[in-house]
Design an enzyme around this catalytic site. Structure first.
Site, PDB file in Angstrom:
ATOM      1  N   LYS A  51       0.842  -1.205   0.000  1.00 49.00           N
ATOM      2  CA  LYS A  51       0.000   0.000   0.000  1.00 49.00           C
ATOM      3  C   LYS A  51       0.878   1.256   0.000  1.00 49.00           C
ATOM      4  CE  LYS A  51      -0.313  -0.297   5.050  1.00 49.00           C
ATOM      5  NZ  LYS A  51      -1.137  -0.730   6.181  1.00 49.00           N
ATOM      6  N   TYR A 272      14.505  30.569   8.952  1.00 50.84           N
ATOM      7  CA  TYR A 272      13.247  31.238   9.306  1.00 50.84           C
ATOM      8  C   TYR A 272      13.147  31.438  10.815  1.00 50.84           C
ATOM      9  CZ  TYR A 272      11.168  30.720   4.663  1.00 50.84           C
ATOM     10  OH  TYR A 272      10.877  30.816   3.332  1.00 50.84           O
TER      11      TYR A 272
HETATM   12  C1  LIG Z   1      -0.370  -1.712   6.874  1.00 54.83           C
HETATM   13  C2  LIG Z   1      -0.958  -3.018   7.219  1.00 54.83           C
HETATM   14  C3  LIG Z   1      -0.141  -4.165   7.338  1.00 54.83           C
HETATM   15  C4  LIG Z   1       1.360  -4.104   7.309  1.00 54.83           C
HETATM   16  O1  LIG Z   1       1.801  -3.607   8.553  1.00 54.83           O
HETATM   17  P1  LIG Z   1       3.360  -3.477   8.914  1.00 54.83           P
HETATM   18  O2  LIG Z   1       3.336  -3.065  10.335  1.00 54.83           O
HETATM   19  O3  LIG Z   1       3.906  -2.448   8.006  1.00 54.83           O
HETATM   20  O4  LIG Z   1       3.967  -4.811   8.696  1.00 54.83           O
HETATM   21  C5  LIG Z   1      -0.759  -5.386   7.508  1.00 54.83           C
HETATM   22  N1  LIG Z   1      -2.097  -5.478   7.601  1.00 54.83           N
HETATM   23  C6  LIG Z   1      -2.912  -4.397   7.531  1.00 54.83           C
HETATM   24  C7  LIG Z   1      -4.378  -4.576   7.660  1.00 54.83           C
HETATM   25  C8  LIG Z   1      -2.364  -3.133   7.360  1.00 54.83           C
HETATM   26  O5  LIG Z   1      -3.171  -2.073   7.317  1.00 54.83           O
END
Ligand SMILES: *Cc1c(COP(=O)(O)O)cnc(C)c1O
Length: 377
Positions: A51, A272
């Site tokens: 993702k 800044y």
């Molecule tokens: C993002 C996610 C993962 C992966 O999690 P990590 O901690 O990056 O291994 C697995 N399952 C779901 C439902 C997620 O949203």
């Protein structure tokens, strides 16, 4: 070379010579991390969570590499991500949408051979309605809320869903899943609470396999593995368990170009708001990345860059497109226009930058911006 414009080896897009930042992505290390996680969960299998463009590293490149190393299950969060990824993978790879479908996406999902995660009775009805309309069986994963209150069928909908599933019909349930809220904390009681709840879910939906562990969950032990684990961050070199030695290989490096250097006297205001005033004579360098490139403003006066293993503290505020660092600790002339300094690499990990920024490695990784040149190795 055409007036400094050349073809990028990664995608054929035109790029300009002399990028301001170089994001190195070690696909070999990615593959070794996958194999390590797969060995850890065997005989269960390891999926890949890709993702958010594989946490910013490029979902297409990452998925293709992992497919070549035996991965056949790819999870994205949003349907639009699945639409982009699906055509890049062979038919025997499955692409799952963790957030499930928005109303109206069902027919495209069926047509594109994408598997939705069903998170509610409402989504079940929409997806099974599509199956009836098409007159064929459609695959789905059922996600359950086991205590995170984020996504998944809530406990009060379980009995009704179990009735629909056992009545049969046109949904082919591939497996049951849930997500751990505290898996990066091996001591958290919530892990066992969620595991026990998932055991109850599995008993209410007999005969189905379970997909449970994220990166942290893999290292909680066999009881969390089910038949399929879903690592994300650990694939990309992030530590699966907070506060423990990181067993994964780093995948990402980031080097940023110096755009200007200067020597300044005591009492010089920097950046800044003049939040830094030099306590003595100093040499400064301005580097070409800022908060628009995913180096958070919270690194102001806190983080560092490295050169030859020497720590070069960030002084003053992080700007949108640049950061000023104190390079007094380096020999004069070591850094000049066009030199590069290390932001992520052997001397500074993702965890280090996240700690200095007051955030988590996930946020740093997914925020690394589009202005860097991505170099796959
Ligand atoms: C993002 C996610 C993962 C992966 O999690 P990590 O901690 O990056 O291994 C697995 N399952 C779901 C439902 C997620 O949203």
């Amino acid at each position: 070379m055409d007036g400094g414009i050349q073809r990028d080896s990664t995608g054929g897009a035109s790029v300009i010579d002399g990028a301001s930042g170089y994001l190195g992505i070690d696909l070999g290390a990615l593959a070794r991390n996958y194999e390590k996680l797969a060995a850890e969960v065997a005989p269960a299998r390891a999926a890949a969570v890709v993702k958010a463009d594989a946490y910013g590293l490029g979902a297409g490149r990452v998925a293709e590499k992992l497919y070549a190393h035996g991965c056949r299950h790819f999870f994205v969060a949003q349907f639009v991500e699945a639409l982009r990824l699906r055509p890049l993978l062979a038919a025997d790879a499955a692409v799952f949408v963790l957030n499930g479908l928005q109303p109206g996406n069902e027919s495209a999902c069926a047509r594109e051979n994408i598997v939705p995660v069903v998170n509610s009775l409402e989504q079940w009805h929409a997806w099974s309605g599509m199956a009836k309309t098409l007159g064929r069986t459609l695959p789905a994963v059922l996600q359950f809320d086991t205590g995170m209150s984020r996504l998944g069928v809530p406990p009060e909908e379980r009995a009704a869903l179990a009735g629909l599933v056992s009545a049969g019909g046109c949904i082919d349930v591939l497996f049951l899943m849930s997500h751990l809220a505290s898996a990066d904390d091996a001591e958290s009681e919530q892990n066992e609470d969620q595991r026990a709840e998932m055991e109850r879910v599995a008993a209410e939906f007999p005969g189905f396999d379970v997909c449970f562990a994220n990166s942290g969950g893999i290292f909680l032990g066999k009881a969390y593995h089910g038949v399929l684990a879903r690592p994300g961050i650990a694939l990309y070199g992030g530590a699966p368990t907070a506060g423990r030695a990181n067993p994964m290989e780093p995948v990402v490096s980031l080097d940023v170009a110096v755009v200007q250097t200067r020597s300044v006297p005591t009492g010089t205001r920097v950046g800044y708001g003049a939040s830094h005033v030099t306590p003595g004579p100093a040499r400064l360098a301005t580097i070409a990345a800022g908060y628009a490139d995913g180096l958070p403003r919270s690194l102001s006066g806190r983080g560092a860059a490295f050169c030859d293993g020497v720590r070069l503290p960030i002084v003053g505020r992080v700007s949108m497109d640049s950061i000023t660092i104190d390079i007094s600790a380096l020999p004069e002339g070591r850094l000049a226009l066009g030199s590069r300094v290390e932001i992520l690499g052997p001397h500074q990990s993702l965890e280090d930058v996240a700690r200095d920024a007051g955030t988590i490695p996930y946020e740093i990784l997914t925020g690394l911006g589009q202005r860097y040149r991505r170099q796959y190795r």
